[in-house]
Design a protein around this motif. Structure first.
Motif, PDB file in Angstrom:
ATOM      1  N   LYS A 146       0.760  -1.191  -0.145  1.00 11.83           N
ATOM      2  CA  LYS A 146      -0.020  -0.127  -0.096  1.00 11.83           C
ATOM      3  C   LYS A 146       0.677   1.212  -0.119  1.00 11.83           C
ATOM      4  O   LYS A 146       0.325   2.330  -0.540  1.00 11.83           O
ATOM      5  CB  LYS A 146      -1.132   0.169   1.003  1.00 11.83           C
ATOM      6  CG  LYS A 146      -0.392  -0.078   2.629  1.00 11.83           C
ATOM      7  CD  LYS A 146      -1.293  -0.130   3.655  1.00 11.83           C
ATOM      8  CE  LYS A 146      -2.566   0.479   3.527  1.00 11.83           C
ATOM      9  NZ  LYS A 146      -3.502   0.135   4.600  1.00 11.83           N
ATOM     10  N   ARG A 191      -7.315   0.093  -5.767  1.00 15.98           N
ATOM     11  CA  ARG A 191      -8.158   0.069  -4.513  1.00 15.98           C
ATOM     12  C   ARG A 191      -7.888  -1.234  -3.991  1.00 15.98           C
ATOM     13  O   ARG A 191      -7.704  -1.153  -2.698  1.00 15.98           O
ATOM     14  CB  ARG A 191      -9.651  -0.130  -5.012  1.00 15.98           C
ATOM     15  CG  ARG A 191     -10.502  -0.227  -3.870  1.00 15.98           C
ATOM     16  CD  ARG A 191     -11.968  -0.492  -4.544  1.00 15.98           C
ATOM     17  NE  ARG A 191     -12.423  -0.380  -5.802  1.00 15.98           N
ATOM     18  CZ  ARG A 191     -13.194  -0.914  -6.586  1.00 15.98           C
ATOM     19  NH1 ARG A 191     -13.661  -2.174  -6.001  1.00 15.98           N
ATOM     20  NH2 ARG A 191     -13.466  -0.868  -7.685  1.00 15.98           N
ATOM     21  N   GLN A 195      -6.117  -1.533   0.009  1.00 15.87           N
ATOM     22  CA  GLN A 195      -6.767  -2.273   1.028  1.00 15.87           C
ATOM     23  C   GLN A 195      -5.811  -3.195   1.933  1.00 15.87           C
ATOM     24  O   GLN A 195      -5.992  -3.766   2.592  1.00 15.87           O
ATOM     25  CB  GLN A 195      -7.854  -3.301   0.313  1.00 15.87           C
ATOM     26  CG  GLN A 195      -8.967  -2.387   0.060  1.00 15.87           C
ATOM     27  CD  GLN A 195      -9.932  -3.163  -0.696  1.00 15.87           C
ATOM     28  OE1 GLN A 195      -9.793  -4.145  -0.952  1.00 15.87           O
ATOM     29  NE2 GLN A 195     -11.161  -2.648  -1.181  1.00 15.87           N
ATOM     30  N   ASN A 241     -11.901   6.393  -2.084  1.00 15.02           N
ATOM     31  CA  ASN A 241     -11.395   5.168  -1.797  1.00 15.02           C
ATOM     32  C   ASN A 241     -10.050   5.555  -0.825  1.00 15.02           C
ATOM     33  O   ASN A 241      -9.718   4.876   0.287  1.00 15.02           O
ATOM     34  CB  ASN A 241     -10.860   3.950  -2.803  1.00 15.02           C
ATOM     35  CG  ASN A 241     -10.334   2.808  -2.280  1.00 15.02           C
ATOM     36  OD1 ASN A 241     -10.824   2.026  -1.380  1.00 15.02           O
ATOM     37  ND2 ASN A 241      -9.041   2.579  -2.459  1.00 15.02           N
ATOM     38  N   GLU A 245      -9.367   4.652   3.149  1.00 11.47           N
ATOM     39  CA  GLU A 245      -8.440   3.782   3.544  1.00 11.47           C
ATOM     40  C   GLU A 245      -7.390   4.675   4.382  1.00 11.47           C
ATOM     41  O   GLU A 245      -6.266   4.076   4.788  1.00 11.47           O
ATOM     42  CB  GLU A 245      -7.882   3.149   2.457  1.00 11.47           C
ATOM     43  CG  GLU A 245      -8.293   2.370   1.820  1.00 11.47           C
ATOM     44  CD  GLU A 245      -9.025   1.163   2.490  1.00 11.47           C
ATOM     45  OE1 GLU A 245      -8.462   0.662   3.596  1.00 11.47           O
ATOM     46  OE2 GLU A 245     -10.020   0.496   2.041  1.00 11.47           O
TER      47      GLU A 245
END
Length: 309
Positions: A146, A191, A195, A241, A245
């Motif tokens: 990420k 996306r 996550q 998104n 997050e």
């Protein structure tokens, strides 16, 4: 036998290319796969040219997208996702060529590493394809998680649809947004990574994309309004998104505010601000930045040009 890999191929009026693409799948050194060919309502003779292949190789299935999924690439791929039986998912286009070791090398990486996806290099070609492959199994790799989302969003780390194999679990709660007609994979893949799904990128060409003006990308660069609007819509979804997050940063806001200068027709800047829902002070700061940006960019380009002299 249950397939290890599910290949999902959306197709629409590509009878002149699809057989060559299919034969590159049949040439795979890893053989335990299924290929779901999903027709998005094409009107050419695709079904006819596929008949001999479907008859001789039962790993291929040819289906028509049902009305439960929206017309277009995202809906067609979502239909394939819901039918897939493999442990791993890969999307191949109907006009491209896969390296014979594509599935073999990716599956090997999954079996030897704890990863959720395996990215590789995608080369491009025009005209006739040169069937001279590098069969070496020596290559380097690096990890992706990420922290790399901003690089993906800025296209510094390209996530092309046909250049990644995924664990099927990545799509349990993630599908394509079906109203998007461009940037749908960019939105979905960023996306997934945001996550917390982790993977690797290997330094080997395993896919070859055919360049022609009839592709979605070709239409976007010709400023097709449907594709351009879709890109703006995808950017808004990305911001939603990132906010969800907790991955928003000043640098990524600044980057897309600059991008929004090219999308005034689609009110992109105001849509970004609405999504961010910032304080009045922060909103005013970004509005001033947006207002002054054209002048700042002008002087920046002039300064760079002056330095070259």
């Amino acid at each position: 036998m249950k397939p290890t890999v599910s290949i999902i191929m959306a197709t629409y009026n590509r009878a002149q290319y699809i057989v060559e693409s299919i034969k590159s799948i049949q040439a795979q050194t890893f053989e335990n796969w299924e290929c779901l060919i999903i027709d998005d309502g094409g009107t050419d003779n695709t079904s006819e040219v596929l008949k001999p292949i479907l008859k001789e190789d039962n790993r291929f299935s040819y289906l028509k997208r049902t009305d439960n999924y929206a017309k277009g690439l995202p809906g067609t791929r979502n239909y394939g996702l819901d039918l897939a039986k493999g442990d791993y998912i890969i999307f191949f286009d109907d006009d491209d060529i896969a390296h014979p070791q594509n599935l073999e090398i990716c599956v090997h990486e999954f079996k030897t590493k704890t990863i959720d996806f395996c990215r590789y290099i995608r080369a491009v070609f025009t005209g006739d394809f040169n069937y001279k492959y590098d069969f070496s199994k020596e290559y380097t790799h690096f990890e992706i998680d990420k922290k790399d989302v901003n690089r993906i969003l800025k296209n510094e780390l390209l996530f092309n649809s046909c250049a990644i194999m995924w664990k099927k679990e990545c799509f349990d709660a993630n599908h394509y947004i079906e109203h998007l007609m461009y940037a749908e994979e960019w939105e979905l893949y960023s996306r997934i990574v945001a996550q917390g799904y982790k993977g690797i990128s290997i330094d080997k060409i395993l896919f070859y994309g055919r360049k022609h003006e009839q592709s979605n990308t070709g239409e976007f660069f010709k400023q097709d309004p449907v594709r351009v609007k879709s890109n703006a819509d995808a950017i808004v979804l990305v911001f939603q998104n990132l906010k969800k997050e907790g991955l928003l940063s000043s640098s990524i806001i600044r980057y897309f505010i600059q991008v929004s200068l090219d999308y005034k027709k689609y009110n992109l800047f105001n849509r970004i601000m609405l999504t961010l829902n910032l304080s009045k002070k922060e909103t005013l700061k970004w509005k001033l930045y947006y207002t002054q940006l054209p002048l700042r960019l002008f002087f920046y380009k002039w300064y760079k040009k002056y330095l070259k002299k």
